[in-house]
Design an enzyme around this catalytic site. Sequence first.
Site, PDB file in Angstrom:
ATOM      1  N   ARG A 101       0.879  -1.180   0.000  1.00 36.82           N
ATOM      2  CA  ARG A 101       0.000   0.000   0.000  1.00 36.82           C
ATOM      3  C   ARG A 101       0.907   1.218   0.000  1.00 36.82           C
ATOM      4  NH1 ARG A 101      -5.406   1.099   3.441  1.00 36.82           N
ATOM      5  NH2 ARG A 101      -6.090  -0.246   1.744  1.00 36.82           N
ATOM      6  N   HIS A 128      -7.259   0.719  -6.527  1.00 38.11           N
ATOM      7  CA  HIS A 128      -7.457  -0.180  -5.383  1.00 38.11           C
ATOM      8  C   HIS A 128      -7.985  -1.522  -5.920  1.00 38.11           C
ATOM      9  CE1 HIS A 128      -7.741  -1.461  -1.389  1.00 38.11           C
ATOM     10  NE2 HIS A 128      -8.665  -0.670  -0.889  1.00 38.11           N
ATOM     11  N   GLN A 131      -9.607  -4.298  -3.632  1.00 38.70           N
ATOM     12  CA  GLN A 131     -10.966  -3.954  -3.225  1.00 38.70           C
ATOM     13  C   GLN A 131     -11.964  -4.336  -4.309  1.00 38.70           C
ATOM     14  OE1 GLN A 131     -11.952  -2.307  -0.141  1.00 38.70           O
ATOM     15  NE2 GLN A 131     -13.867  -3.147  -0.891  1.00 38.70           N
ATOM     16  N   CYS A 259     -16.291   0.677   0.340  1.00 35.70           N
ATOM     17  CA  CYS A 259     -15.079  -0.072   0.677  1.00 35.70           C
ATOM     18  C   CYS A 259     -14.729   0.030   2.153  1.00 35.70           C
ATOM     19  CB  CYS A 259     -13.909   0.404  -0.185  1.00 35.70           C
ATOM     20  SG  CYS A 259     -13.470   2.143   0.069  1.00 35.70           S
ATOM     21  N   ARG A 287     -12.837  -9.309   1.071  1.00 35.93           N
ATOM     22  CA  ARG A 287     -11.426  -8.947   0.894  1.00 35.93           C
ATOM     23  C   ARG A 287     -10.550 -10.159   1.182  1.00 35.93           C
ATOM     24  NH1 ARG A 287      -9.805  -3.661   1.304  1.00 35.93           N
ATOM     25  NH2 ARG A 287      -7.849  -4.530   0.558  1.00 35.93           N
TER      26      ARG A 287
HETATM   27  N1  NVA Z   1     -10.187   6.400  -1.473  1.00 35.48           N
HETATM   28  C1  NVA Z   1      -9.851   5.925  -0.166  1.00 35.48           C
HETATM   29  C2  NVA Z   1     -10.031   4.450  -0.055  1.00 35.48           C
HETATM   30  C3  NVA Z   1      -9.795   3.886   1.326  1.00 35.48           C
HETATM   31  C4  NVA Z   1      -9.917   2.390   1.394  1.00 35.48           C
HETATM   32  C5  NVA Z   1      -8.425   6.311   0.178  1.00 35.48           C
HETATM   33  O1  NVA Z   1      -7.553   6.216  -0.695  1.00 35.48           O
HETATM   34  O2  NVA Z   1      -8.181   6.746   1.313  1.00 35.48           O
HETATM   35  N1   CP Z   2     -11.192  -0.724   2.245  1.00 35.88           N
HETATM   36  C1   CP Z   2      -9.937  -0.690   2.702  1.00 35.88           C
HETATM   37  O1   CP Z   2      -8.958  -0.788   1.940  1.00 35.88           O
HETATM   38  O2   CP Z   2      -9.841  -0.533   4.050  1.00 35.88           O
HETATM   39  P1   CP Z   2      -8.505  -0.270   4.869  1.00 35.88           P
HETATM   40  O3   CP Z   2      -8.002   1.098   4.479  1.00 35.88           O
HETATM   41  O4   CP Z   2      -8.926  -0.321   6.318  1.00 35.88           O
HETATM   42  O5   CP Z   2      -7.501  -1.317   4.538  1.00 35.88           O
END
Ligand code: NVA
Ligand code: CP
Length: 302
Positions: A101, A128, A131, A259, A287
């Site tokens: 990430r 993502h 997801q 998500c 997930r």
């Molecule tokens: N768009 C959000 C998704 C979180 C799972 C982010 O990047 O923070």
């Molecule tokens: N939806 C998702 O990616 O959640 P987290 O940021 O908690 O991993």
Amino acid sequence: MTRHLLRDTDLTPAEQREVLDLAAAMKADRHGFKPLAGPRSVAVIFEKQSLRTRVSFEVGIAELGGTPVIVDALTTHFGRGETIADAARVLSRYVDAIVVRSHADERLRELAAHATVPVVNALTDGYHPCQMLADLQTVRERLGGTEGRTLVYLGDTANNMANSYALAGVTAGMRVRLSGPAGFEPDAAVLAEARKLGVVEVVGDPAEAVKDADVVATDTWTSMGQEGDGLDRVTPFRPYQINRSLLVNAKPEAIVLHCLPAHRGDEITDEVLDGPQSAVWDEAENRLHAQKALLAWLLEHS
Ligand code: NVA
Ligand code: CP
């Protein structure tokens, strides 16, 4: 060839179906698949916060018989000079796959270019894809399939979730509709790429957008890293909130996805998130299954 999942379209439609079929099989027999027994190890690196991704990968890798190695990037050398390329070379000597990430997609591309094991995008500023696999698995479960269904995403159509819905949605044979305020338009290059694979519509009016929707999805209006960008990320988004009066425009059997984490009262109301059309808890559970399938599939095909 080492296979990676950096963006949703790194899987062809047929490959995406294979992963989702495997995810369904793994969900039905949660402890019956041990392709990482040996055990093989997977590094899971976080340069941003996480709850779901972190826990689902850690549990999933263990359930596959492998050893998860969770790395908080703040405790590594990433921020203080070690290049991503060098880190990729070193990690490839220790582990069988690298899940990351991160911020810029360029970092992931560089990591994958120098890694000799599969690299998985666990969220970047741009995409993502993990997801998406969970979301598509949820759509299959709830609606019997994805082909020909209409998925509407409301809110920040310039963010990672919007990009991934466009690409993964058309890969799964869905019609994708994106609806958000001016100033937060979808990425033109992503739209062009997605439109080569299927139908992606951009509709300004949220009530118009959700008409005949099978799936209505949203996400936070402020993604990780955007907290201080000086933009008003509330007022222009208000009309795009998923609430009961907006949802009546969708098909009565439409499901709602988010998500998570949700900002209750902003992009979605309590009554929708906790209501009968919400599939968000299954989505979050998936997930785990979808990522187990993805890791197994990537290792088998690399
Ligand atoms: N768009 C959000 C998704 C979180 C799972 C982010 O990047 O923070
Ligand atoms: N939806 C998702 O990616 O959640 P987290 O940021 O908690 O991993």
